[in-house]
Design a protein around this motif. Structure first.
Motif, PDB file in Angstrom:
ATOM      1  N   ALA B  93       1.094  -1.211   0.064  1.00  0.00           N
ATOM      2  CA  ALA B  93       0.019   0.000  -0.138  1.00  0.00           C
ATOM      3  C   ALA B  93       1.002   1.174   0.022  1.00  0.00           C
ATOM      4  N   GLY B  94       2.074   1.172  -0.685  1.00  0.00           N
ATOM      5  CA  GLY B  94       2.786   2.286  -0.799  1.00  0.00           C
ATOM      6  C   GLY B  94       2.089   3.281  -1.852  1.00  0.00           C
ATOM      7  N   ASN B  95       2.848   4.149  -2.116  1.00  0.00           N
ATOM      8  CA  ASN B  95       2.327   5.092  -3.188  1.00  0.00           C
ATOM      9  C   ASN B  95       1.826   4.423  -4.746  1.00  0.00           C
ATOM     10  N   LEU B  96       2.447   3.507  -5.124  1.00  0.00           N
ATOM     11  CA  LEU B  96       2.027   2.920  -6.146  1.00  0.00           C
ATOM     12  C   LEU B  96       0.573   1.986  -5.980  1.00  0.00           C
ATOM     13  N   GLY B  97       0.587   1.314  -4.874  1.00  0.00           N
ATOM     14  CA  GLY B  97      -0.506   0.591  -4.667  1.00  0.00           C
ATOM     15  C   GLY B  97      -1.623   1.505  -4.537  1.00  0.00           C
ATOM     16  N   GLN B  98      -1.429   2.732  -3.668  1.00  0.00           N
ATOM     17  CA  GLN B  98      -2.395   3.528  -3.333  1.00  0.00           C
ATOM     18  C   GLN B  98      -2.956   4.123  -4.589  1.00  0.00           C
ATOM     19  N   ALA B  99      -2.027   4.504  -5.607  1.00  0.00           N
ATOM     20  CA  ALA B  99      -2.568   5.031  -6.965  1.00  0.00           C
ATOM     21  C   ALA B  99      -3.450   4.048  -7.556  1.00  0.00           C
ATOM     22  N   ILE B 100      -3.304   2.837  -7.762  1.00  0.00           N
ATOM     23  CA  ILE B 100      -3.842   1.891  -8.329  1.00  0.00           C
ATOM     24  C   ILE B 100      -5.087   1.827  -7.709  1.00  0.00           C
ATOM     25  N   ALA B 101      -5.300   1.665  -6.356  1.00  0.00           N
ATOM     26  CA  ALA B 101      -6.748   1.830  -5.639  1.00  0.00           C
ATOM     27  C   ALA B 101      -7.488   2.971  -6.116  1.00  0.00           C
ATOM     28  N   ASN B 102      -6.821   3.891  -6.133  1.00  0.00           N
ATOM     29  CA  ASN B 102      -7.266   5.264  -6.362  1.00  0.00           C
ATOM     30  C   ASN B 102      -7.928   5.317  -7.750  1.00  0.00           C
ATOM     31  N   TYR B 103      -7.515   4.623  -8.821  1.00  0.00           N
ATOM     32  CA  TYR B 103      -8.265   4.739 -10.212  1.00  0.00           C
ATOM     33  C   TYR B 103      -9.892   4.414 -10.086  1.00  0.00           C
ATOM     34  N   SER B 104     -10.461   5.039 -10.067  1.00  0.00           N
ATOM     35  CA  SER B 104     -11.882   4.829  -9.952  1.00  0.00           C
ATOM     36  C   SER B 104     -12.491   4.244 -11.208  1.00  0.00           C
ATOM     37  N   ASN B 105     -11.753   4.615 -12.516  1.00  0.00           N
ATOM     38  CA  ASN B 105     -12.111   4.034 -13.801  1.00  0.00           C
ATOM     39  C   ASN B 105     -12.129   2.375 -13.650  1.00  0.00           C
ATOM     40  N   PHE B 106     -11.117   2.020 -12.926  1.00  0.00           N
ATOM     41  CA  PHE B 106     -10.796   0.417 -12.933  1.00  0.00           C
ATOM     42  C   PHE B 106     -12.407  -0.276 -12.330  1.00  0.00           C
ATOM     43  N   GLU B 107     -12.599   0.481 -11.368  1.00  0.00           N
ATOM     44  CA  GLU B 107     -13.894  -0.120 -10.509  1.00  0.00           C
ATOM     45  C   GLU B 107     -15.062  -0.060 -11.533  1.00  0.00           C
ATOM     46  N   LYS B 108     -15.240   0.815 -12.262  1.00  0.00           N
ATOM     47  CA  LYS B 108     -16.248   1.305 -13.134  1.00  0.00           C
ATOM     48  C   LYS B 108     -16.354   0.135 -14.416  1.00  0.00           C
ATOM     49  N   LYS B 109     -15.111  -0.335 -14.452  1.00  0.00           N
ATOM     50  CA  LYS B 109     -14.964  -1.260 -15.774  1.00  0.00           C
ATOM     51  C   LYS B 109     -14.993  -2.827 -15.041  1.00  0.00           C
ATOM     52  N   GLY B 110     -15.251  -2.973 -13.822  1.00  0.00           N
ATOM     53  CA  GLY B 110     -15.587  -4.166 -13.380  1.00  0.00           C
ATOM     54  C   GLY B 110     -14.611  -4.696 -12.473  1.00  0.00           C
ATOM     55  N   PHE B 111     -13.190  -3.987 -12.225  1.00  0.00           N
ATOM     56  CA  PHE B 111     -12.277  -4.806 -11.291  1.00  0.00           C
ATOM     57  C   PHE B 111     -12.659  -3.974 -10.097  1.00  0.00           C
ATOM     58  N   HIS B 112     -13.094  -4.831  -9.082  1.00  0.00           N
ATOM     59  CA  HIS B 112     -13.388  -4.301  -7.702  1.00  0.00           C
ATOM     60  C   HIS B 112     -12.098  -4.641  -6.795  1.00  0.00           C
ATOM     61  N   MET B 113     -11.584  -3.413  -6.412  1.00  0.00           N
ATOM     62  CA  MET B 113     -10.754  -3.461  -5.476  1.00  0.00           C
ATOM     63  C   MET B 113     -11.196  -3.846  -4.188  1.00  0.00           C
ATOM     64  N   LEU B 114     -10.960  -4.984  -3.724  1.00  0.00           N
ATOM     65  CA  LEU B 114     -11.506  -5.315  -2.116  1.00  0.00           C
ATOM     66  C   LEU B 114     -10.639  -4.720  -0.907  1.00  0.00           C
ATOM     67  N   ALA B 115      -9.363  -4.789  -1.312  1.00  0.00           N
ATOM     68  CA  ALA B 115      -8.391  -4.401  -0.110  1.00  0.00           C
ATOM     69  C   ALA B 115      -7.011  -4.177  -0.559  1.00  0.00           C
ATOM     70  N   LEU B 116      -6.189  -3.478   0.115  1.00  0.00           N
ATOM     71  CA  LEU B 116      -4.851  -3.323  -0.088  1.00  0.00           C
ATOM     72  C   LEU B 116      -4.226  -4.155   1.235  1.00  0.00           C
ATOM     73  N   PHE B 117      -3.287  -4.871   1.045  1.00  0.00           N
ATOM     74  CA  PHE B 117      -2.599  -5.409   2.137  1.00  0.00           C
ATOM     75  C   PHE B 117      -1.104  -4.914   2.371  1.00  0.00           C
ATOM     76  N   GLU B 118      -0.648  -4.856   3.544  1.00  0.00           N
ATOM     77  CA  GLU B 118       0.639  -3.918   3.881  1.00  0.00           C
ATOM     78  C   GLU B 118       1.290  -4.260   5.136  1.00  0.00           C
TER      79      GLU B 118
END
Lengths: 213, 213
Positions: B93-118
């Motif tokens: 859940a560093g910067n890159l992990g957070q950046a990916i979790a932040n892309y709401s567009n992925f969620e809209k396309k059906g990629f459900h971000m359930l959690a980050l692990f750290e």
């Protein structure tokens, strides 16, 4: 480098960073030479592909000896321009911009991260490693007395083209674009895109294909 | 889809996300149809390449009419598996992990971000958008009653293979790897790498080539 690198296809060039990475791993393990067959097992390209790729640059291998790992690594570094120094700025100091500024390995390879530029006042003034986050309004004055090689775009889609236009005017020589937009640049500007969704959509394609099997 | 998509080369498939992105832009501008020539000017592939690519899927265009933008967008979405739903977890859940979790567009396309692990206690407990950062020790219990499709690796190089092994055991079906390492996975696992340095080294190569001109 015995042959003219300019005639080498970009498909070959785009495989070189992978060789470069694997050779570094071998060096870290004190492996001094490797056959194209062993390299093939490691890297996933066929031995014949590897011989063909490396022959584009004059051929480094020796029949019955294989490749000298350090020599090949050095040559590929040189071909990739990793013996140069590149002044780099990042526009957008959100998570992605910060992640890139944080890669100390880029610095080691000669990509000097001079600053991040940001409009969000909550981020201006931060330091990422030793890279300052500056106000986007300071971009032109900051760059006035510097030669900037690479501008990295880590903004949202909507700002990407405007930022690109600003970078081109500075000028920068190359743009590394992470915004999910297809920006337009003049032919004289080197443009490299990292469209994360392209890569993610290949995963969904392959998952769907596997389900159909 | 009139033809068997399975016989289509990955080179063609890897171009589809770009069509997908440009078609979306056209739809946003209320463009309803487009010729392969216009699409070519927009996208940078030749018109004949575009016709060839799209013919792999049975051909959507009509002589003298061009392509129906919404229909083509829908078909490409379907081919890319973007009509599916994918449970996704992010390790790191560093910067890159957070950046990916932040892309709401992925969620809209059906990629459900359930959690980050750290493992870093300073990050555990954060929420990125509405995605929680959980302790890496909770990974197995969290996933025990869930079908996880995609595991995203946003750790450093050193942890990447261990994390991959853990993800494979969960199991996940696909790994999206951002760590600068070449991880090994069984053939049954879909692996897609985003090696940022590969892309940066192509920039330095091109800058060096331009200087030699």
């Amino acid at each position: 480098m015995k042959k003219d690198v300019k005639n080498v296809s970009m498909a070959v060039i785009r495989r070189l960073p992978k060789y470069h990475r694997r050779l570094k791993e071998l060096m870290d393990k004190d492996v001094t030479r490797i056959s194209s067959k062993e390299l093939s097992a490691m890297i996933g390209f066929t031995a014949s592909q590897i011989r063909q790729d490396l022959n584009c640059f004059g051929g480094f291998g020796q029949q019955g000896y294989g490749y000298d790992v350090a020599e090949l690594y050095g040559e590929i570094s040189r071909i990739l321009g990793l013996t140069g120094e590149y002044n780099t700025i990042i526009i957008g100091a959100g998570n992605l911009g910060q992640a890139i500024a944080n890669y100390s390995n880029f610095e080691k390879k000669g990509f000097h991260m001079l600053a991040l530029f940001e409009k969000n006042p909550r981020l201006i003034g931060l330091q990422i490693r030793d890279v300052p986050v500056l106000d986007i309004d300071e971009l032109e004055s900051f760059c006035a007395d510097k030669k900037i090689d690479i501008g990295v775009i880590c903004t949202n889609k909507e700002s990407a083209q405007d930022v690109a236009d600003t970078l081109i005017k500075l000028p920068v020589k190359a743009i590394w674009n992470f915004a999910p937009a297809d920006i337009q640049v003049p032919e004289s500007i080197t443009l490299e895109n990292v469209h994360l969704s392209d890569s993610l959509y290949i995963i969904s394609y392959l998952l769907k294909m596997n389900e159909m099997e």
